[in-house]
Design a protein around this motif. Structure first.
Motif, short mmCIF file in Angstrom:
data_model
loop_
_atom_site.label_atom_id
_atom_site.label_comp_id
_atom_site.label_asym_id
_atom_site.label_seq_id
_atom_site.Cartn_x
_atom_site.Cartn_y
_atom_site.Cartn_z
N ARG A 17 6.92 7.75 -5.44
CA ARG A 17 6.95 9.23 -5.16
C ARG A 17 7.95 10.32 -5.00
O ARG A 17 8.56 11.26 -5.33
N SER A 18 8.17 9.89 -3.10
CA SER A 18 9.08 10.86 -2.80
C SER A 18 10.39 10.51 -3.13
O SER A 18 11.05 11.20 -3.19
N PRO A 48 3.57 3.17 -3.84
CA PRO A 48 3.52 3.70 -4.13
C PRO A 48 3.91 5.40 -4.14
O PRO A 48 4.42 6.80 -4.83
N GLU A 49 3.66 5.28 -2.62
CA GLU A 49 4.08 7.13 -2.28
C GLU A 49 5.71 6.59 -1.83
O GLU A 49 6.21 7.91 -2.31
N LEU A 50 6.34 6.17 -1.62
CA LEU A 50 7.46 6.03 -1.49
C LEU A 50 8.74 6.81 -2.68
O LEU A 50 9.28 7.20 -2.74
N LYS A 57 1.32 -1.73 0.16
CA LYS A 57 0.45 -0.47 0.66
C LYS A 57 0.33 1.24 -0.08
O LYS A 57 0.43 2.68 -0.40
N LYS A 58 1.93 0.95 0.45
CA LYS A 58 2.97 2.54 0.56
C LYS A 58 3.78 2.44 -0.33
O LYS A 58 4.56 3.10 -0.61
N ARG A 106 10.70 12.49 -6.34
CA ARG A 106 10.75 13.76 -5.82
C ARG A 106 12.19 14.28 -5.22
O ARG A 106 13.09 15.99 -5.96
#
Length: 54
Positions: free
Chosen positions: A28-29, A24-26, A21-22, A32
């Motif tokens: 993107r981070s 995609p967020e990781l 679950k995490k 960035r």
């Protein structure tokens, strides 16, 4: 009862499912952060100018 290797496999699967679950967020981070680092490095190189290079 379960042996140590079976428990390790189950633990790895549970961690992978919960971490999915995490991801995609990781990603993107991380992207960035890489863009920011690249921009800062470019700015630093431009500020130092060609006279400081050997």
């Amino acid at each position: 009862m379960f042996g140590l290797s079976e428990l390790a496999i189950i633990l790895i699967v549970v961690i992978a499912v919960l971490a999915a679950k995490k991801l995609p967020e990781l990603a993107r981070s991380a992207g960035r952060s890489a863009r920011i680092l690249k921009a800062e490095a470019k700015t630093t190189n431009e500020d130092s100018g060609p006279s400081s290079r050997t």
